[in-house]
Design a protein around this motif. Structure first.
Motif, PDB file in Angstrom:
ATOM      1  N   CYS A   1      -7.461   1.055   8.304  1.00 14.20           N
ATOM      2  CA  CYS A   1      -6.970   2.285   8.949  1.00 14.20           C
ATOM      3  C   CYS A   1      -7.750   2.518  10.230  1.00 14.20           C
ATOM      4  O   CYS A   1      -8.911   2.109  10.327  1.00 14.20           O
ATOM      5  CB  CYS A   1      -7.188   3.488   8.035  1.00 14.20           C
ATOM      6  SG  CYS A   1      -6.066   3.498   6.649  1.00 14.20           S
TER       7      CYS A   1
ATOM      8  N   SER B   1      -8.955   5.357  11.368  1.00 16.19           N
ATOM      9  CA  SER B   1     -10.096   6.228  11.071  1.00 16.19           C
ATOM     10  C   SER B   1      -9.875   6.728   9.647  1.00 16.19           C
ATOM     11  O   SER B   1      -8.805   6.531   9.073  1.00 16.19           O
ATOM     12  CB  SER B   1     -10.156   7.423  12.038  1.00 16.19           C
ATOM     13  OG  SER B   1      -9.043   8.262  11.838  1.00 16.19           O
ATOM     14  N   ARG B   2     -10.889   7.347   9.092  1.00 23.03           N
ATOM     15  CA  ARG B   2     -10.772   7.739   7.685  1.00 23.03           C
ATOM     16  C   ARG B   2     -10.412   9.229   7.566  1.00 23.03           C
ATOM     17  O   ARG B   2     -11.120  10.093   8.096  1.00 23.03           O
ATOM     18  CB  ARG B   2     -12.084   7.455   6.970  1.00 23.03           C
ATOM     19  CG  ARG B   2     -11.968   7.558   5.469  1.00 23.03           C
ATOM     20  CD  ARG B   2     -13.024   6.717   4.780  1.00 23.03           C
ATOM     21  NE  ARG B   2     -12.911   6.849   3.339  1.00 23.03           N
ATOM     22  CZ  ARG B   2     -12.134   6.060   2.599  1.00 23.03           C
ATOM     23  NH1 ARG B   2     -11.426   5.114   3.163  1.00 23.03           N
ATOM     24  NH2 ARG B   2     -12.072   6.230   1.289  1.00 23.03           N
ATOM     25  N   CYS B   3      -9.315   9.519   6.862  1.00 24.27           N
ATOM     26  CA  CYS B   3      -8.945  10.917   6.634  1.00 24.27           C
ATOM     27  C   CYS B   3      -9.938  11.497   5.615  1.00 24.27           C
ATOM     28  O   CYS B   3     -10.342  10.799   4.682  1.00 24.27           O
ATOM     29  CB  CYS B   3      -7.533  11.022   6.071  1.00 24.27           C
ATOM     30  SG  CYS B   3      -6.321  10.120   7.043  1.00 24.27           S
TER      31      CYS B   3
ATOM     32  N   TYR C   1      -9.594  13.442   3.167  1.00 28.56           N
ATOM     33  CA  TYR C   1      -9.143  13.545   1.771  1.00 28.56           C
ATOM     34  C   TYR C   1      -8.852  12.172   1.159  1.00 28.56           C
ATOM     35  O   TYR C   1      -8.386  12.073   0.036  1.00 28.56           O
ATOM     36  CB  TYR C   1      -7.871  14.414   1.682  1.00 28.56           C
ATOM     37  CG  TYR C   1      -6.760  13.896   2.575  1.00 28.56           C
ATOM     38  CD1 TYR C   1      -5.924  12.882   2.151  1.00 28.56           C
ATOM     39  CD2 TYR C   1      -6.579  14.406   3.860  1.00 28.56           C
ATOM     40  CE1 TYR C   1      -4.929  12.383   2.978  1.00 28.56           C
ATOM     41  CE2 TYR C   1      -5.597  13.910   4.691  1.00 28.56           C
ATOM     42  CZ  TYR C   1      -4.774  12.909   4.238  1.00 28.56           C
ATOM     43  OH  TYR C   1      -3.798  12.397   5.055  1.00 28.56           O
ATOM     44  N   CYS C   2      -9.119  11.084   1.893  1.00 30.13           N
ATOM     45  CA  CYS C   2      -8.680   9.757   1.458  1.00 30.13           C
ATOM     46  C   CYS C   2      -9.361   9.327   0.159  1.00 30.13           C
ATOM     47  O   CYS C   2     -10.566   9.437   0.010  1.00 30.13           O
ATOM     48  CB  CYS C   2      -8.977   8.717   2.533  1.00 30.13           C
ATOM     49  SG  CYS C   2      -8.398   7.080   2.044  1.00 30.13           S
TER      50      CYS C   2
ATOM     51  N   PHE D   1      -8.378   6.171  -1.082  1.00 30.67           N
ATOM     52  CA  PHE D   1      -8.086   4.739  -1.145  1.00 30.67           C
ATOM     53  C   PHE D   1      -9.288   3.924  -0.689  1.00 30.67           C
ATOM     54  O   PHE D   1     -10.173   4.428  -0.021  1.00 30.67           O
ATOM     55  CB  PHE D   1      -6.883   4.387  -0.259  1.00 30.67           C
ATOM     56  CG  PHE D   1      -5.628   5.051  -0.690  1.00 30.67           C
ATOM     57  CD1 PHE D   1      -4.926   4.591  -1.797  1.00 30.67           C
ATOM     58  CD2 PHE D   1      -5.144   6.142  -0.003  1.00 30.67           C
ATOM     59  CE1 PHE D   1      -3.766   5.218  -2.204  1.00 30.67           C
ATOM     60  CE2 PHE D   1      -3.986   6.773  -0.402  1.00 30.67           C
ATOM     61  CZ  PHE D   1      -3.292   6.309  -1.503  1.00 30.67           C
TER      62      PHE D   1
ATOM     63  N   SER E   1     -10.027   1.871   1.812  1.00 30.54           N
ATOM     64  CA  SER E   1      -9.508   1.400   3.079  1.00 30.54           C
ATOM     65  C   SER E   1     -10.649   1.273   4.076  1.00 30.54           C
ATOM     66  O   SER E   1     -11.537   2.125   4.149  1.00 30.54           O
ATOM     67  CB  SER E   1      -8.455   2.410   3.540  1.00 30.54           C
ATOM     68  OG  SER E   1      -8.362   2.415   4.903  1.00 30.54           O
TER      69      SER E   1
ATOM     70  N   GLY F   1      -3.982   1.826   2.939  1.00 25.96           N
ATOM     71  CA  GLY F   1      -4.199   1.617   4.359  1.00 25.96           C
ATOM     72  C   GLY F   1      -3.006   1.923   5.285  1.00 25.96           C
ATOM     73  O   GLY F   1      -2.090   2.654   4.946  1.00 25.96           O
ATOM     74  N   THR F   2      -3.074   1.274   6.389  1.00 25.08           N
ATOM     75  CA  THR F   2      -2.084   1.466   7.440  1.00 25.08           C
ATOM     76  C   THR F   2      -1.640   0.091   7.949  1.00 25.08           C
ATOM     77  O   THR F   2      -2.316  -0.497   8.810  1.00 25.08           O
ATOM     78  CB  THR F   2      -2.701   2.282   8.599  1.00 25.08           C
ATOM     79  OG1 THR F   2      -3.199   3.512   8.096  1.00 25.08           O
ATOM     80  CG2 THR F   2      -1.681   2.566   9.689  1.00 25.08           C
TER      81      THR F   2
ATOM     82  N   ARG G   1       0.135   5.742   9.799  1.00 27.74           N
ATOM     83  CA  ARG G   1      -0.384   6.598  10.871  1.00 27.74           C
ATOM     84  C   ARG G   1       0.406   6.434  12.168  1.00 27.74           C
ATOM     85  O   ARG G   1       0.485   5.345  12.735  1.00 27.74           O
ATOM     86  CB  ARG G   1      -1.845   6.248  11.111  1.00 27.74           C
ATOM     87  CG  ARG G   1      -2.729   6.549   9.903  1.00 27.74           C
ATOM     88  CD  ARG G   1      -3.308   7.920  10.016  1.00 27.74           C
ATOM     89  NE  ARG G   1      -4.332   7.910  11.028  1.00 27.74           N
ATOM     90  CZ  ARG G   1      -5.630   7.791  10.780  1.00 27.74           C
ATOM     91  NH1 ARG G   1      -6.064   7.702   9.546  1.00 27.74           N
ATOM     92  NH2 ARG G   1      -6.503   7.786  11.754  1.00 27.74           N
TER      93      ARG G   1
ATOM     94  N   ARG H   1      -7.375  13.164  10.844  1.00 25.85           N
ATOM     95  CA  ARG H   1      -6.289  12.187  11.023  1.00 25.85           C
ATOM     96  C   ARG H   1      -6.335  11.523  12.408  1.00 25.85           C
ATOM     97  O   ARG H   1      -5.764  10.473  12.611  1.00 25.85           O
ATOM     98  CB  ARG H   1      -4.919  12.861  10.848  1.00 25.85           C
ATOM     99  CG  ARG H   1      -4.586  13.274   9.444  1.00 25.85           C
ATOM    100  CD  ARG H   1      -4.099  12.151   8.588  1.00 25.85           C
ATOM    101  NE  ARG H   1      -2.795  11.627   8.933  1.00 25.85           N
ATOM    102  CZ  ARG H   1      -2.194  10.651   8.268  1.00 25.85           C
ATOM    103  NH1 ARG H   1      -2.763  10.114   7.227  1.00 25.85           N
ATOM    104  NH2 ARG H   1      -1.020  10.196   8.645  1.00 25.85           N
TER     105      ARG H   1
HETATM  106  S1  SF4 Z   1      -5.349   5.163   3.566  1.00 25.72           S
HETATM  107 FE1  SF4 Z   1      -4.133   6.927   4.250  1.00 25.72          FE
HETATM  108  S2  SF4 Z   1      -5.403   8.703   3.683  1.00 25.72           S
HETATM  109 FE2  SF4 Z   1      -6.760   6.904   3.670  1.00 25.72          FE
HETATM  110  S3  SF4 Z   1      -7.668   6.819   5.709  1.00 25.72           S
HETATM  111 FE3  SF4 Z   1      -5.836   5.521   5.728  1.00 25.72          FE
HETATM  112  S4  SF4 Z   1      -4.195   6.869   6.474  1.00 25.72           S
HETATM  113 FE4  SF4 Z   1      -5.898   8.189   5.837  1.00 25.72          FE
END
Ligand code: SF4
Length: 457
Positions: free
Chosen positions: A160, A162-164, A166-167, A169, A171, A214-215, A249, A286
């Motif tokens: 991803c 950047s890291r959200c 609330y994530c 996962f 990632s 991820g993305t 994203r 985000r």
């Molecule tokens: S997996 Fe989803 S929630 Fe987690 S950082 Fe990536 S876009 Fe954000």
């Protein structure tokens, strides 16, 4: 919470129910809460002491219910927790992650009395009962299309930009990890070919492909193109029921990447703003704007791909009014799918403990937001087609996929209801095998760097 049981050993249901009100609180003696559950004859009594207050409830076992004992013990606990917290769960006593399964079981036991019994004894609201029924209707076509021997291929892109905040996962944030991507893709492509060969050996036909993260659009257009060309070598892309690339994203989506995705046979893409409010996006890390989303969505709609939009109800700083504005904005765009998640809180217990009033307010407001999403989706012709609950979501709510008729994602339905084996490729991907309705899972290594090092084996 300290738990004391008399004349019963059903701690499982008590724990499941308490998690709805006190997520991940745990049953220790440290938190100043004591729950005593006692069975006397055909009744259960729950007595709950917290903050100097005591709440009591007694429920009889109803013999007309197939799980009367469980229902009685849960009802008594539900009453005392509701009185102590002020939280109402729209799913009532249902604590499992698959309400549709429960509804189907109830239908087979209670027939035409199902809805009445679910409301009266299991305290499920009419709105959630309606959601179950409509979801079953929304699944019909995909379920009918699923044949013996059909299988899915899941491809994990755990990167991803950047890291959200609330994530939950596994990632990797690109940047320092950027150099890992080419090597990751080399190993991933080997695994995709190997997993497709294994499916073939097992007599399985891949009918759905889902590239998630991820993305996935963290990859460049060239990388996506190369990866998807390998997928096309591994499976007959032209005969797939679904081929989704969950782009994710908006800040990673470009016309060039969409072209690569479309040209390589994908049928569906996900462009995920989560909310249409810039300040909330900033708050949750985000690092993209609402304008970025509109640009990416506009580009996606220039292609032949069906487009899904993911939203989250209950994001910090959002309100029912704000969420309604998001629903207005999203439905006005007329996407093929809308998926509404409820915020998952990894540290829900800490939040509830540290900010009990805010937690309760947030839970109530999230119930309202989910209600708004259901009303908008109904009004704009979206039918729910998959539904699951997750532990530790704000307000004990659910995640729902909505679609315009004919645009459901079969992969989501099959995956959620264990209707197909899944061949997973990539870091943190899970393969799922089903034999005589028994599901076994094989998980790949979690982190991308180990995946590259260990060559997935
Ligand atoms: S997996 Fe989803 S929630 Fe987690 S950082 Fe990536 S876009 Fe954000």
């Amino acid at each position: 919470m300290k738990l004391i049981l008399h004349n019963t050993e059903d701690s499982f249901d008590v724990v499941a129910l308490s998690n709805l009100f006190y997520p991940r609180d745990g049953f220790t003696e440290e938190k100043g809460k004591i729950l005593t559950v006692t069975r006397t004859g055909d009744s259960f009594e729950a007595v709950f002491s917290v903050n100097g207050n005591t709440y009591t409830s007694v429920h009889k076992i109803h013999s007309e219910l197939y799980d009367g004992e469980r229902c009685a013990i849960k009802s008594a606990c539900y009453d005392v927790f509701r009185a102590a917290t002020g939280i109402e769960s729209p799913w009532g006593l249902l604590s499992g992650v698959r309400p549709i399964r429960f509804y189907e079981t109830a239908l087979s036991r209670y027939g035409e009395k199902t809805d009445e019994i679910l409301q009266k004894f299991y305290l499920v609201t009419p709105e959630k009962i309606d959601l179950c029924k409509r979801t079953m209707e929304g699944q019909e076509a995909a379920r009918a299309a699923n044949r013996t021997g059909d299988a899915a291929l899941y491809i994990s892109i755990p990167f991803c930009p950047s890291r959200c905040k609330y994530c939950s996962f596994v990632s990797q944030v690109t940047g320092s990890e950027q150099e890992l991507i080419p090597e990751y893709l080399t190993v991933l492509q080997e695994e995709i070919l190997a997993k497709a060969a294994l499916a073939n050996e097992n007599g399985h036909r891949i009918t759905t492909v889902y590239m998630g993260g991820g993305t996935p659009t963290t990859l460049s257009a060239t990388q996506l193109d190369e990866l998807m060309k390998t997928v096309a070598k591994a499976v007959d892309v032209s005969s797939l029921l679904e081929y989704t690339v969950e782009a994710g994203r908006p800040d990673t989506i470009t016309a060039e990447k969409l072209k690569a995705v479309e040209a390589n046979g994908a049928t569906r893409i996900s462009v995920n703003p989560q909310t249409l409010h810039d300040e909330i996006l900033q708050n949750v890390g985000r690092r993209h704007t609402v304008a970025d989303f509109h640009r990416a969505y506009g580009e996606a709609r220039k292609t032949s791909l069906a487009v899904n939009i993911d939203l989250i109800a209950g994001l910090p700083g959002d309100t029912p009014k704000g969420f309604e504005q998001t629903m207005q904005g999203v439905t006005a765009l007329d996407p093929h799918n809308i998926t509404v998640h409820t915020l998952y809180l990894k540290r829900a217990a800490d939040y509830a403990e540290e900010n009990p009033e805010e937690f309760t307010k947030n839970a109530r407001e999230t119930v309202e937001m989910v209600h708004i999403s259901q009303a908008y989706c109904k009004q704009y012709g979206y039918l729910p087609y998959y539904l699951y609950r997750q532990k530790n979501t704000v307000g004990n709510l659910e995640n729902v996929g909505y679609a315009k008729k004919g645009f459901e994602s079969p992969y989501n339905i099959y995956m959620m209801d264990d209707l197909q084996p899944i061949y997973g490729a990539g870091a943190n991907a899970t393969s799922k095998f089903i034999e005589n309705r028994t599901v076994s899972r094989v998980c790949n290594t979690k982190f991308a760097y180990n995946y590259v090092k260990e060559k997935w084996k």
